[in-house]
Write a protein that holds these residues in place. Structure first.
Motif, short mmCIF file in Angstrom:
data_model
loop_
_atom_site.label_atom_id
_atom_site.label_comp_id
_atom_site.label_asym_id
_atom_site.label_seq_id
_atom_site.Cartn_x
_atom_site.Cartn_y
_atom_site.Cartn_z
N TRP A 54 0.82 -1.17 -0.01
CA TRP A 54 -0.02 0.00 -0.11
C TRP A 54 0.80 1.28 0.00
O TRP A 54 0.52 2.24 -0.54
N GLY A 55 2.03 1.10 0.81
CA GLY A 55 2.74 2.51 0.72
C GLY A 55 3.36 2.68 -0.50
O GLY A 55 3.73 3.82 -1.09
N GLN A 56 3.91 1.71 -1.35
CA GLN A 56 4.58 1.83 -2.82
C GLN A 56 3.45 2.34 -3.84
O GLN A 56 3.84 3.10 -4.45
N ILE A 57 2.07 1.95 -3.62
CA ILE A 57 0.96 2.26 -4.31
C ILE A 57 0.98 3.90 -4.25
O ILE A 57 0.87 4.62 -5.10
N ALA A 58 0.90 4.22 -2.85
CA ALA A 58 0.65 5.77 -2.82
C ALA A 58 1.99 6.51 -3.28
O ALA A 58 1.58 7.74 -3.47
N LYS A 59 3.15 5.94 -3.03
CA LYS A 59 4.33 6.61 -3.49
C LYS A 59 4.15 6.67 -5.30
O LYS A 59 4.63 7.70 -5.76
N ASN A 60 3.44 6.05 -5.94
CA ASN A 60 3.50 5.94 -7.29
C ASN A 60 2.19 6.31 -8.00
O ASN A 60 2.24 6.44 -9.10
N PHE A 61 0.93 6.15 -7.20
CA PHE A 61 -0.16 6.47 -7.76
C PHE A 61 -0.91 7.43 -6.77
O PHE A 61 -0.73 7.25 -5.45
N ILE A 62 -1.92 8.14 -7.41
CA ILE A 62 -2.73 8.82 -6.52
C ILE A 62 -3.99 8.13 -6.86
O ILE A 62 -4.82 8.15 -8.06
N ALA A 63 -4.27 6.96 -6.09
CA ALA A 63 -5.66 6.09 -6.34
C ALA A 63 -6.06 5.75 -5.22
O ALA A 63 -5.85 5.91 -4.10
N GLN A 64 -7.51 5.14 -5.59
CA GLN A 64 -8.25 4.83 -4.34
C GLN A 64 -8.98 3.57 -4.78
O GLN A 64 -9.54 3.24 -5.81
N ALA A 65 -9.30 2.47 -3.74
CA ALA A 65 -10.00 1.24 -4.06
C ALA A 65 -11.60 1.64 -3.53
O ALA A 65 -11.76 1.81 -2.42
N GLN A 66 -12.31 1.73 -4.50
CA GLN A 66 -13.78 2.03 -4.12
C GLN A 66 -14.76 0.53 -4.29
O GLN A 66 -14.83 -0.01 -5.33
N PRO A 67 -14.85 -0.07 -2.98
CA PRO A 67 -15.74 -1.25 -3.26
C PRO A 67 -17.00 -0.77 -3.85
O PRO A 67 -17.92 0.11 -3.35
N THR A 68 -17.61 -1.76 -4.52
CA THR A 68 -19.06 -1.84 -4.73
C THR A 68 -19.99 -2.82 -4.47
O THR A 68 -21.16 -2.57 -4.45
N SER A 69 -19.48 -4.06 -4.07
CA SER A 69 -20.42 -4.92 -3.46
C SER A 69 -19.55 -5.73 -2.70
O SER A 69 -18.28 -6.04 -2.49
N PHE A 70 -20.42 -6.52 -1.48
CA PHE A 70 -19.79 -7.37 -0.63
C PHE A 70 -20.58 -8.58 -0.46
O PHE A 70 -21.84 -8.58 -0.53
N HIS A 71 -19.81 -9.83 -0.37
CA HIS A 71 -20.75 -11.00 -0.75
C HIS A 71 -19.94 -11.94 0.55
O HIS A 71 -18.89 -12.39 0.27
N GLY A 72 -20.73 -12.33 1.66
CA GLY A 72 -20.19 -13.29 2.35
C GLY A 72 -20.10 -14.68 1.67
O GLY A 72 -20.83 -15.16 1.13
N LEU A 73 -18.78 -15.48 1.72
CA LEU A 73 -18.75 -16.90 1.24
C LEU A 73 -19.08 -17.78 2.69
O LEU A 73 -19.30 -17.74 3.84
N ASP A 74 -19.42 -19.03 2.01
CA ASP A 74 -19.75 -20.23 3.16
C ASP A 74 -18.68 -20.43 4.07
O ASP A 74 -19.04 -20.69 5.20
N ASP A 75 -17.43 -20.19 3.89
CA ASP A 75 -16.40 -20.50 4.74
C ASP A 75 -16.10 -19.45 5.64
O ASP A 75 -15.20 -19.53 6.26
N GLY A 76 -16.84 -18.39 5.71
CA GLY A 76 -16.58 -17.27 6.54
C GLY A 76 -15.66 -16.14 6.14
O GLY A 76 -15.38 -15.07 6.59
N ARG A 77 -15.31 -16.23 4.78
CA ARG A 77 -14.49 -15.13 4.09
C ARG A 77 -15.55 -14.27 3.56
O ARG A 77 -16.69 -14.32 3.44
#
Length: 407
Positions: free
Chosen positions: A64-87
């Motif tokens: 994440w630090g190297q991304i911030a060093k080289n990009f002005i970027a943001q991770a924008q989540p659009t959906s969340f889905h629970g998996l059967d194994d708890g992930r």
């Protein structure tokens, strides 16, 4: 442990993660990430960012630090889905630009988050590394995706997914389950994809679960291992089944166990003459997974489904055709050509209409006649509003061959 966190709690932890990343809040990240955190990121990312990061500090500083060093970027989540194994499966987009003036960044991502002690202890990422490279360095060549057990390619609207554990007859292990889940999500979110082709490398399509992997389980570990594998694998099957584009599967050799679920997701199944279809669960003292209990009674009837499981029946290609499990049988030498030609034809068709019919067929299995008639009316209304329908009707009247664009 993760089993003590319900889906709402996992989603809230994930939201906090993306908020902390957007703010660059180190203290919040330290509070959210487990000390034994492991991050797995896409190979081929620029600046050597792809790989595995052991520990929260390594992920924060070196990724994440190297991304911030080289990009002005943001991770924008659009959906969340629970998996059967708890992930938790998170889909979204990276947006921004490279700091060196290389260009704009717009790349989809899929993250699979795992949890322990009410903290995030793992993140597996898949994103389009080519888009990152193009943003950072103008004209950079495309680089491969970070897939260990599959190959994935999209050309001219056709997505080709090939199981690639030939030495293990494409047995499904934990890595393949995860990667199938990730690739299925990619297919669902890539609007350029108009058809999907499923293949298996080597002598078999897939023998199902990886028994060599499962045999290493210590006393009491097998239930947990199976749950961990079926979670993402079943999510992949759900996603493939819901895709708004047609799927063609080319099966050959051993096609068995939970791996049959990939065949069930397909609309057209082409089988080589050497195909052998079996369940095999009973001989292992197991019930079944991979959607066998849902699809088999509907495809072959309850009696034949029981025969396949209870008597361990093995079907050859012609029997599978007779039972309605495959659409056609071809010589092994012609399998890939035949299946690919079918998938390419579908990719050139009215894919909006194909997607509606795909949904109508699936939902009809649990609908009344009245409900289905209503669904047909709504689907017909939607497809009538497409450019494909307008142009095709005009082409029919004008005695021209229609050209479909999937819109």
């Amino acid at each position: 442990m993760q089993q003590h966190m319900d889906e709402a709690a996992r989603i809230e932890r994930a939201r906090q993660l993306y908020q902390a990343l957007a703010k660059g809040d180190r203290e919040a990240l330290d509070a959210l990430l487990h000390p034994e955190f492991t991050g797995r990121t896409t190979e081929g990312l620029p600046f050597g960012l792809g790989g595995t990061y052991q520990g929260a500090n390594a992920m924060r500083r070196e990724f994440w630090g190297q991304i911030a060093k080289n990009f002005i970027a943001q991770a924008q989540p659009t959906s969340f889905h629970g998996l059967d194994d708890g992930r938790l499966l998170v889909q979204g987009r990276y947006t921004g630009e490279a700091r060196n003036g290389g260009g704009r960044l717009d790349a989809e991502f899929i993250h699979i988050l795992s949890f322990a002690d009410r903290k995030i202890n793992g993140l597996s990422q898949l994103t389009d590394s080519e888009r990152w490279v193009q943003a950072s360095v103008s004209g950079a060549p495309p680089l491969p995706q970070a897939l260990r057990t599959l190959t994935f390619d999209v050309q001219d609207g056709l997505a080709t997914i090939c199981l690639n554990r030939a030495d293990a007859h494409n047995a499904i292990n934990a890595h393949m389950a995860d990667e199938l889940c990730i690739v299925a999500g990619r297919c669902a979110n890539d609007l350029s994809i108009r058809a999907v082709l499923l293949l298996g490398n080597g002598k078999s399509f897939t023998v199902g679960g990886d028994l060599a992997f499962l045999s290493k389980a210590k006393d009491g570990e097998l239930p947990g291992l199976l749950r961990a594998m079926t979670g993402p694998y079943h999510e992949a099957l759900r996603t493939f089944s819901r895709l708004h584009v047609p799927i063609v599967a080319a099966v050959h050799g051993a096609t068995a166990g939970g791996g049959l679920g990939l065949m069930y997701c397909a609309d057209i199944v082409v089988a080589a003459e050497n195909t052998k279809i079996a369940l095999g669960f009973g001989a292992l003292g197991l019930s079944m997974d991979g959607s066998n209990s849902w699809f088999l009674p509907r495809l072959v009837g309850m009696r034949r489904a029981a025969e396949l499981y209870l008597e361990g029946r093995v079907l050859n290609a012609d029997e599978a055709l007779d039972w309605g499990l495959v659409n056609r049988v071809v010589p092994l030498a012609d399998l890939l050509r035949n299946a690919r030609a079918s998938a390419e034809r579908l990719a050139e068709g009215p894919t909006q209409a194909y997607g509606e019919v795909r949904r109508l067929y699936r939902e009809s299995l649990g609908a009344t006649l009245s409900e289905q008639l209503g669904a047909e009316t709504e689907a017909l209304h939607r497809t009538a509003a497409t450019t494909d329908a307008t142009d095709a009707i005009a082409s029919f009247i004008g005695k021209r061959k229609p050209v479909f664009h999937g819109r």
